[in-house]
Design a protein around this motif. Sequence first.
Motif, PDB file in Angstrom:
ATOM      1  N   ILE B 243      37.564  77.104 -24.628  1.00 52.66           N
ATOM      2  CA  ILE B 243      37.681  75.718 -24.183  1.00 52.66           C
ATOM      3  C   ILE B 243      39.018  75.420 -23.511  1.00 52.66           C
ATOM      4  CG2 ILE B 243      36.074  74.787 -25.878  1.00 52.66           C
ATOM      5  CD1 ILE B 243      38.609  73.916 -27.495  1.00 52.66           C
ATOM      6  N   HIS B 245      40.182  76.033 -20.767  1.00 50.85           N
ATOM      7  CA  HIS B 245      40.150  75.692 -19.352  1.00 50.85           C
ATOM      8  C   HIS B 245      39.029  74.722 -19.003  1.00 50.85           C
ATOM      9  CE1 HIS B 245      43.405  78.492 -18.534  1.00 50.85           C
ATOM     10  NE2 HIS B 245      42.886  79.146 -19.544  1.00 50.85           N
ATOM     11  N   ILE B 246      38.586  73.936 -19.986  1.00 48.91           N
ATOM     12  CA  ILE B 246      37.724  72.828 -19.604  1.00 48.91           C
ATOM     13  C   ILE B 246      38.652  71.709 -19.112  1.00 48.91           C
ATOM     14  CG2 ILE B 246      35.900  73.485 -21.221  1.00 48.91           C
ATOM     15  CD1 ILE B 246      36.624  71.100 -22.928  1.00 48.91           C
ATOM     16  N   MET B 247      38.165  71.007 -18.089  1.00 50.53           N
ATOM     17  CA  MET B 247      38.981  69.985 -17.450  1.00 50.53           C
ATOM     18  C   MET B 247      38.940  68.703 -18.285  1.00 50.53           C
ATOM     19  SD  MET B 247      39.029  67.152 -15.345  1.00 50.53           S
ATOM     20  CE  MET B 247      37.334  67.000 -14.736  1.00 50.53           C
ATOM     21  N   VAL B 248      40.099  68.205 -18.677  1.00 51.13           N
ATOM     22  CA  VAL B 248      40.110  66.937 -19.411  1.00 51.13           C
ATOM     23  C   VAL B 248      40.825  65.821 -18.643  1.00 51.13           C
ATOM     24  CG1 VAL B 248      39.776  67.781 -21.775  1.00 51.13           C
ATOM     25  CG2 VAL B 248      42.071  67.750 -20.793  1.00 51.13           C
ATOM     26  N   ASP B 249      41.509  66.193 -17.561  1.00 47.90           N
ATOM     27  CA  ASP B 249      42.146  65.162 -16.743  1.00 47.90           C
ATOM     28  C   ASP B 249      42.256  65.635 -15.291  1.00 47.90           C
ATOM     29  OD1 ASP B 249      43.562  63.123 -15.610  1.00 47.90           O
ATOM     30  OD2 ASP B 249      45.325  63.300 -16.909  1.00 47.90           O
ATOM     31  N   HIS B 250      41.407  65.013 -14.436  1.00 46.88           N
ATOM     32  CA  HIS B 250      41.435  65.249 -12.992  1.00 46.88           C
ATOM     33  C   HIS B 250      42.856  65.341 -12.419  1.00 46.88           C
ATOM     34  CE1 HIS B 250      37.601  65.230 -11.151  1.00 46.88           C
ATOM     35  NE2 HIS B 250      37.219  64.069 -11.618  1.00 46.88           N
ATOM     36  N   ASN B 251      43.690  64.425 -12.901  1.00 44.58           N
ATOM     37  CA  ASN B 251      45.036  64.289 -12.340  1.00 44.58           C
ATOM     38  C   ASN B 251      46.076  65.061 -13.154  1.00 44.58           C
ATOM     39  OD1 ASN B 251      43.927  62.372 -10.504  1.00 44.58           O
ATOM     40  ND2 ASN B 251      44.009  60.852 -12.168  1.00 44.58           N
ATOM     41  N   ASN B 259      43.227  75.751 -11.460  1.00 40.89           N
ATOM     42  CA  ASN B 259      42.671  74.405 -11.493  1.00 40.89           C
ATOM     43  C   ASN B 259      43.694  73.400 -12.026  1.00 40.89           C
ATOM     44  OD1 ASN B 259      39.985  74.866 -10.483  1.00 40.89           O
ATOM     45  ND2 ASN B 259      39.636  76.045 -12.351  1.00 40.89           N
ATOM     46  N   TYR B 260      43.269  72.136 -12.081  1.00 37.94           N
ATOM     47  CA  TYR B 260      44.159  71.066 -12.545  1.00 37.94           C
ATOM     48  C   TYR B 260      43.598  70.425 -13.816  1.00 37.94           C
ATOM     49  CZ  TYR B 260      46.581  71.440  -8.106  1.00 37.94           C
ATOM     50  OH  TYR B 260      47.313  71.913  -7.053  1.00 37.94           O
ATOM     51  N   TYR B 324      44.239  64.050 -25.721  1.00 37.87           N
ATOM     52  CA  TYR B 324      43.463  64.984 -24.893  1.00 37.87           C
ATOM     53  C   TYR B 324      42.611  65.914 -25.758  1.00 37.87           C
ATOM     54  CZ  TYR B 324      45.865  63.534 -20.641  1.00 37.87           C
ATOM     55  OH  TYR B 324      46.315  62.811 -19.568  1.00 37.87           O
ATOM     56  N   LEU B 327      39.422  64.264 -26.644  1.00 35.60           N
ATOM     57  CA  LEU B 327      38.387  64.327 -25.605  1.00 35.60           C
ATOM     58  C   LEU B 327      37.625  65.651 -25.685  1.00 35.60           C
ATOM     59  CD1 LEU B 327      40.206  62.946 -22.416  1.00 35.60           C
ATOM     60  CD2 LEU B 327      38.561  61.779 -23.894  1.00 35.60           C
ATOM     61  N   ASN B 331      33.607  66.426 -26.608  1.00 32.11           N
ATOM     62  CA  ASN B 331      32.702  67.303 -25.849  1.00 32.11           C
ATOM     63  C   ASN B 331      32.003  68.299 -26.766  1.00 32.11           C
ATOM     64  OD1 ASN B 331      33.374  66.162 -23.473  1.00 32.11           O
ATOM     65  ND2 ASN B 331      34.366  67.959 -22.568  1.00 32.11           N
TER      66      ASN B 331
END
Lengths: 403, 403
Positions: B243, B245-251, B259-260, B324, B327, B331
């Motif tokens: 987990i 590298h699951i995205m929790v914040d676009h920014n 990735n970001y 974070y 979040l 999920n």
Amino acid sequence: MKLGKTGNNKFLKQFNETSLLELIRLNKQISKADLAQLTGLSPTACGVIVSNLLEKGYIREAGIGISKGGRRPNLYELNPKSYYSIGVDIDVDYIRFILMDITGNVEYRDMISSRFDQSVSESIAFIEKKVRQIIERNAIREDRLLGVGVSVPGMVDNVTHEVIFAPNLGWERVDLESMMSGMGNFPIYVDNEAICSAISENWIGCCTEQRDFVCINMKSGIGSSIFADGNLYRGCSGSAGEIGHIMVDHNGPKCACGNYGCLETLVSSRSMVEKAQKLVRQGLIADFSDELDINSINSIDFIIDAVKAGNESARVILVEAAGYLGLAVANLINTINPSRIVLGKELVKFSEDILEHMRNIALAKALKYPASRVEILASELGEDSSALGAAIVPLKKLFGHRL
Amino acid sequence: MKLGKTGNNKFLKQFNETSLLELIRLNKQISKADLAQLTGLSPTACGVIVSNLLEKGYIREAGIGISKGGRRPNLYELNPKSYYSIGVDIDVDYIRFILMDITGNVEYRDMISSRFDQSVSESIAFIEKKVRQIIERNAIREDRLLGVGVSVPGMVDNVTHEVIFAPNLGWERVDLESMMSGMGNFPIYVDNEAICSAISENWIGCCTEQRDFVCINMKSGIGSSIFADGNLYRGCSGSAGEIGHIMVDHNGPKCACGNYGCLETLVSSRSMVEKAQKLVRQGLIADFSDELDINSINSIDFIIDAVKAGNESARVILVEAAGYLGLAVANLINTINPSRIVLGKELVKFSEDILEHMRNIALAKALKYPASRVEILASELGEDSSALGAAIVPLKKLFGHRL
């Protein structure tokens, strides 16, 4: 497979009968001698079970096989049109019905529009009437109906089988199995729609050889189901795979669940239709409103058709949804590490270039290693996958499979 | 449990022996008669197996039990200090070692700081030397060492057992099992650190009764492992649960993966330490820099200590990370529907109010139904959980468990 000796033990007898039936299914055509060898049962014991299965009508003789020394053996196979099951898939705007025989052959299918401002009992009455019609018109003896599987777009408790919550139907705590039990002398099996799709993909679709796969269905909402190590994975209370409310955009729209940016608010037929309606209503997208009357935008089909006709604004709606779906797929690749992800229900309507966009985002956002092991593809069972899976549930029971 | 008849079949004999040993472990103390009843084997066959187990030293006599008619039976139990296993947990700044006996008792534990700018072979040489020391100093006969389990912070292929990628160690495609096989005449088992933690939680920790649970470990990175339906779930190639590298914040910040806003950029000891260092360096947080010298901020302990001392800026770092993490936990609740989520490694250092903040976010963001079924708690095994799990792997093998 090592089976117990047959004897007076009723449960053991049932277990051996089920196991032989499953071997006949898997081998398509097989002799008593081969059944004896595969099971470790004596040829006499196998003979008794085969006679029982013939008598009950589950199997039939299928010609003569090749001699392995001695005389050429009789072969046996499943008897088509002997036993049946019915699958019902309930969604917001339609109900689908499938009549399937013991071999998995679809004998009849139908889709009926429905209005789910009806009460639960009105809906059930409607379904029961249709099921009775199917039974009568296809002249099916009730003792030959293995059961009715019902697929619902909501969470189903894995112990009580109660529908806990189906928000798009407005159902909460509905014991559908009990409520439908008066329909006839056959069992009712209620399950989640994404789980039903996984069952059909694993039985007759593109995942018969996969041990670890995920099915993602988009319709009024979006949900998924997980096959882990060769079995359905349901979680501790039956709601595993509920990805509709994972957050994919902090700044996303408010969801009915109270949070913001849930996947379902960005990727569902409903959210896309609302987006199209809004843009037209605001007059922000002239070319879009020119082509379509706002009242006719009530299904994703209109967006799909507009894209086909070259409308760029409609295309943006799909591309955006595909992008968010890509993020959710990346999460699933990292978390579940499946060998396949199957896109079902209205996702099969997405054109290949939109799907490719989604795939690219998913594979770029996921970790390289699990991303290199996964195939992402559209279901070939199309929008029938849950109805098919619901019909397969009673067959899985007959052949001794875990549910 | 139904076992095969003993005979000349070597595999069947081994299977029956393993099964009896497991029954003795589970029952703590048990008689031959009860073993015969539980297994379906004849008392004579059980007697032969028990004699073998006694002779090999796995079990010992444990006094006299209660009569069930006839004379009072001898009881048998696992023989402590008879057989051993060693667990090694490799992380960026330390290596932990555990010596465990067949009963799960920890005989010795140690933690050694390490510098992983060393090459893989230097690291292996270092570990081998220490393992040999443990064997010698504890006077363990090599034929009584069941194996060495090695836990690594990276993805391990579930077929080849190769370490595919351990970014924080800088390892890629390292066949640790082969490279360490020269250490002695005992097997080496390499596994992921979060999976090792799940193994220890399930064997001796807070999840011995749980069938569906998730372990989340935070250290240099963040990872998780999944127990599904009573077994470890590894996915199709061994990387399920990744987990980080699951995205929790676009920014969010840019991650090493390209990735970001990956979870690991926001919730890991490394990211929190970097955040603390940066704030101090920029002089943005005066009260924080007054208390701590920047060079001393190289571990999460300094942030934890600062929070304890009442530093609000340090507290903000933990609160943000906890948000974070909440979040990501939401999920997992939705996707996996576990009955427990166990927080391990450096997450056990978080104070209860920070954990409560995380829990509140997780439960608010998750769907109500799975949220109502999950408990989120800190591991009681603390930072040793992976080393313990690594030591348990050879025991699981001995007792016939799936890995």
